[in-house]
Scaffold this motif. Structure first.
Motif, mmCIF file in Angstrom:
data_model
loop_
_atom_site.group_PDB
_atom_site.id
_atom_site.type_symbol
_atom_site.label_atom_id
_atom_site.label_comp_id
_atom_site.label_asym_id
_atom_site.label_seq_id
_atom_site.Cartn_x
_atom_site.Cartn_y
_atom_site.Cartn_z
ATOM 1 N N VAL A 157 7.034 0.300 -7.792
ATOM 2 C CA VAL A 157 8.041 1.251 -8.257
ATOM 3 C C VAL A 157 9.001 0.560 -9.221
ATOM 4 O O VAL A 157 9.312 1.094 -10.293
ATOM 5 C CB VAL A 157 8.825 1.868 -7.064
ATOM 6 C CG1 VAL A 157 9.953 2.747 -7.563
ATOM 7 C CG2 VAL A 157 7.891 2.665 -6.168
ATOM 8 N N LYS A 158 9.469 -0.630 -8.873
ATOM 9 C CA LYS A 158 10.406 -1.358 -9.738
ATOM 10 C C LYS A 158 9.803 -1.648 -11.107
ATOM 11 O O LYS A 158 10.477 -1.538 -12.125
ATOM 12 C CB LYS A 158 10.858 -2.653 -9.069
ATOM 13 C CG LYS A 158 11.825 -2.425 -7.933
ATOM 14 C CD LYS A 158 12.324 -3.729 -7.348
ATOM 15 C CE LYS A 158 13.270 -3.428 -6.188
ATOM 16 N NZ LYS A 158 13.857 -4.635 -5.635
ATOM 17 N N ARG A 167 2.603 8.665 -2.384
ATOM 18 C CA ARG A 167 3.986 9.151 -2.354
ATOM 19 C C ARG A 167 4.589 9.205 -3.752
ATOM 20 O O ARG A 167 4.498 8.235 -4.507
ATOM 21 C CB ARG A 167 4.827 8.216 -1.485
ATOM 22 C CG ARG A 167 4.364 8.206 -0.065
ATOM 23 C CD ARG A 167 5.147 7.251 0.771
ATOM 24 N NE ARG A 167 4.729 7.407 2.166
ATOM 25 C CZ ARG A 167 5.124 6.634 3.146
ATOM 26 N NH1 ARG A 167 5.972 5.645 2.921
ATOM 27 N NH2 ARG A 167 4.698 6.850 4.367
ATOM 28 N N LYS A 168 5.226 10.351 -4.066
ATOM 29 C CA LYS A 168 5.914 10.470 -5.351
ATOM 30 C C LYS A 168 7.252 9.753 -5.218
ATOM 31 O O LYS A 168 8.147 10.220 -4.522
ATOM 32 C CB LYS A 168 6.113 11.934 -5.736
ATOM 33 C CG LYS A 168 6.800 12.098 -7.087
ATOM 34 C CD LYS A 168 6.806 13.527 -7.583
ATOM 35 C CE LYS A 168 7.786 14.366 -6.831
ATOM 36 N NZ LYS A 168 8.032 15.671 -7.482
ATOM 37 N N ASP A 197 0.740 2.554 1.788
ATOM 38 C CA ASP A 197 0.684 1.268 2.493
ATOM 39 C C ASP A 197 1.045 0.089 1.608
ATOM 40 O O ASP A 197 1.792 -0.795 2.010
ATOM 41 C CB ASP A 197 -0.718 1.040 3.076
ATOM 42 C CG ASP A 197 -1.074 2.063 4.145
ATOM 43 O OD1 ASP A 197 -0.160 2.491 4.879
ATOM 44 O OD2 ASP A 197 -2.250 2.451 4.218
ATOM 45 N N LYS A 198 0.524 0.075 0.384
ATOM 46 C CA LYS A 198 0.698 -1.087 -0.489
ATOM 47 C C LYS A 198 1.824 -0.933 -1.499
ATOM 48 O O LYS A 198 2.238 -1.913 -2.113
ATOM 49 C CB LYS A 198 -0.610 -1.383 -1.216
ATOM 50 C CG LYS A 198 -1.750 -1.716 -0.269
ATOM 51 C CD LYS A 198 -3.050 -1.879 -1.011
ATOM 52 C CE LYS A 198 -4.185 -2.106 -0.026
ATOM 53 N NZ LYS A 198 -5.482 -2.002 -0.641
ATOM 54 N N GLY A 199 2.299 0.301 -1.716
ATOM 55 C CA GLY A 199 3.380 0.527 -2.669
ATOM 56 C C GLY A 199 2.988 0.320 -4.117
ATOM 57 O O GLY A 199 3.832 0.054 -4.965
ATOM 58 N N LYS A 200 1.713 0.482 -4.427
ATOM 59 C CA LYS A 200 1.206 0.270 -5.788
ATOM 60 C C LYS A 200 0.892 1.616 -6.442
ATOM 61 O O LYS A 200 0.464 2.555 -5.786
ATOM 62 C CB LYS A 200 -0.064 -0.587 -5.768
ATOM 63 C CG LYS A 200 0.102 -1.936 -5.083
ATOM 64 C CD LYS A 200 0.988 -2.851 -5.874
ATOM 65 C CE LYS A 200 1.058 -4.222 -5.219
ATOM 66 N NZ LYS A 200 1.846 -5.150 -5.971
ATOM 67 N N GLN A 251 -6.763 6.087 -11.461
ATOM 68 C CA GLN A 251 -7.445 4.858 -11.865
ATOM 69 C C GLN A 251 -8.953 5.028 -11.731
ATOM 70 O O GLN A 251 -9.440 5.854 -10.967
ATOM 71 C CB GLN A 251 -6.944 3.673 -11.074
ATOM 72 C CG GLN A 251 -6.953 3.814 -9.587
ATOM 73 C CD GLN A 251 -6.198 2.675 -8.936
ATOM 74 O OE1 GLN A 251 -6.364 1.516 -9.289
ATOM 75 N NE2 GLN A 251 -5.359 2.991 -7.987
ATOM 76 N N PRO A 252 -9.712 4.248 -12.513
ATOM 77 C CA PRO A 252 -11.172 4.351 -12.453
ATOM 78 C C PRO A 252 -11.696 4.060 -11.051
ATOM 79 O O PRO A 252 -11.069 3.350 -10.272
ATOM 80 C CB PRO A 252 -11.642 3.256 -13.430
ATOM 81 C CG PRO A 252 -10.470 2.988 -14.304
ATOM 82 C CD PRO A 252 -9.252 3.260 -13.471
#
Length: 163
Positions: free
Chosen positions: A33-34, A59-60, A82-85, A161-162
């Motif tokens: 997010v950052k 999550r938006k 889970d990963k925040g990516k 993403q692909p």
């Protein structure tokens, strides 16, 4: 040696002159997010609103005003719970009156892809198109909802993403 310096300088100028993606904010899959907030002009962090607002387990957590060509959109950035990516980005047309023209521009840009026939919903009809972006192999999904009179109610383009 002078030739290497000249070539390096030319490569650096070319990299500056070419945007990462002409029709897309400067994001990359897997950003936090950052990182998205730092990379996307006007991006704002959003508070998570609970799992009932999650989409596909994502999550938006950020959004920004943007454009796709001449279509004003709101870019919504979704992140893996889970990963925040960064997992996918949804562009929502700011003016639903542009939905049909935007759809036509996307078809002109990406080709026919796989398109659905209009299907009935409780409030009208739904049309969608699917493509794979030839540049980065991202998966694209365009959705347009319109009322029973054919007037657009909503449209968005999702970039994933692909596989």
């Amino acid at each position: 040696m002078k030739m290497l310096t000249l070539l390096a300088g030319a490569a650096a100028l070319a990299a500056i002159a070419v945007p990462a993606h002409a029709d897309w904010p400067p994001t990359a899959w897997g950003m936090t997010v950052k990182q998205v907030l730092a990379a996307v002009p006007g991006a704002q962090e959003l508070a998570w609103q609970g799992t009932e607002h999650d989409v596909w387990g994502q999550r938006k957590l950020a959004e920004a005003p943007s454009t796709d060509g001449d279509v004003a959109v709101r870019a919504e950035f979704y992140f893996d719970a889970d990963k925040g990516k960064l997992g996918f980005v949804r562009l929502v047309a700011s003016d639903k009156g542009q939905c049909v023209a935007w759809e036509q521009k996307l078809v002109a840009r990406y080709g026919a892809g796989s398109a659905s026939k209009p299907s009935a919903t409780l409030l009208g009809e739904m049309v969608n198109h699917r493509w794979v972006d030839p540049k980065g192999k991202d998966r694209l999904l365009y959705l347009r909802l319109h009322d029973s009179a054919g007037k657009p109610d909503y449209c968005h383009l999702i970039r994933q993403q692909p596989e």
